[in-house]
Design a protein around this motif. Structure first.
Motif: not given
Ligand code: ASP
Ligand code: MG
Length: 243
Positions: A8-12, A14-15, A21-23
């Protein structure tokens, strides 16, 4: 194939989604990307269900799962659309049609044989380099959505890795890896770079909440390494868990 799980924290925001996407852009391997609901969405949907049921969830487990499961269906639609937008072609997989469970709503049990068959035929019909799918949620054979228990996305990632004989699972988190203690409470807390499955299960049994406790067994069975890495610093070594 590798399995990546974003919590959840990683998709919280837009950033966070741009960072996913970068990963993914840095990875050449075939990927099964498992995503949780955005931020605290699951808590909010739980609150909504409580309000609907007069604040007593008892007896409404089936309804709970229909409402709460929408968090992951939403977040994965957004991640999948964003990746396509960036030129990372991917297949959005509705896991509620693939991962089959009994009807023990809120704590559903996965039928791994049936799930393996469904997964294989889905991937045959929809060949892709990158799949984006939901953690935590699944479905009964007759089409009701179920959930696997709170914070269950790690477990979904491990189960899929087991069924796919994946090379590894990476849990992308907002911490450097598995730490010796809670860094917010103990200033001597340090990163544990290597752990065995047994050591990890011991740490989890003592109450560490970094990984869902059901995650280890499906990985141990196939000897699949589990990486716990910081999504804000993908190059960092993080923790590797294997025998
Ligand atoms: N979104 C679900 C929860 O918050 C599953 C997960 O994050 O692992 O419980
Ligand atoms: Mg969560």
């Amino acid at each position: 194939m590798r399995v990546f799980k974003f919590g959840g924290a990683s998709v919280r925001d837009a950033e966070g989604i741009r960072n996913i996407g970068r990963i993914i852009a840095q990875t050449d391997d075939r990927l099964m990307v498992v995503v949780s609901a955005m931020g605290k969405t699951t808590n909010a949907l739980e609150g909504l269900t409580r309000a609907l049921c007069g604040y007593d969830l008892t007896g409404f487990d089936m309804l709970y799962d229909q409402v709460v499961s929408t968090g992951e269906l939403q977040s994965t639609r957004i991640v999948s659309a964003y990746l396509n937008h960036c030129g990372i072609a991917n297949e959005w997989m509705d896991i509620t049609r693939i991962m089959v469970t009994d009807n023990a709503f809120r704590q559903a049990n996965v039928d791994t044989d049936l799930t393996l068959r469904q997964l294989k035929s889905y991937m045959r019909v929809h060949p892709a380099h990158v799949y984006v799918t939901q953690g935590f949620i699944a479905g009964t054979a007759d089409g009701m959505r179920t959930t696997l228990g709170r914070e269950g996305s790690d477990y979904t990632a491990a189960l899929l890795a087991n069924l796919l004989n994946a090379e590894s699972v990476t849990l992308w988190k907002d911490v450097p890896g598995v730490m010796s203690a809670d860094p917010l409470r103990d200033s001597s807390a340090h990163l544990l770079p290597h752990l065995t499955y047994d050591e990890t299960e011991r740490i989890l049994a003592q109450g560490a909440q970094i990984i869902h406790p059901k995650t280890i067994a499906p990985l141990r069975e196939k000897n699949i390494p589990l990486y716990v890495k910081p999504f804000l610093n993908p190059e960092a070594e993080g923790t590797v868990i294997k025998d």
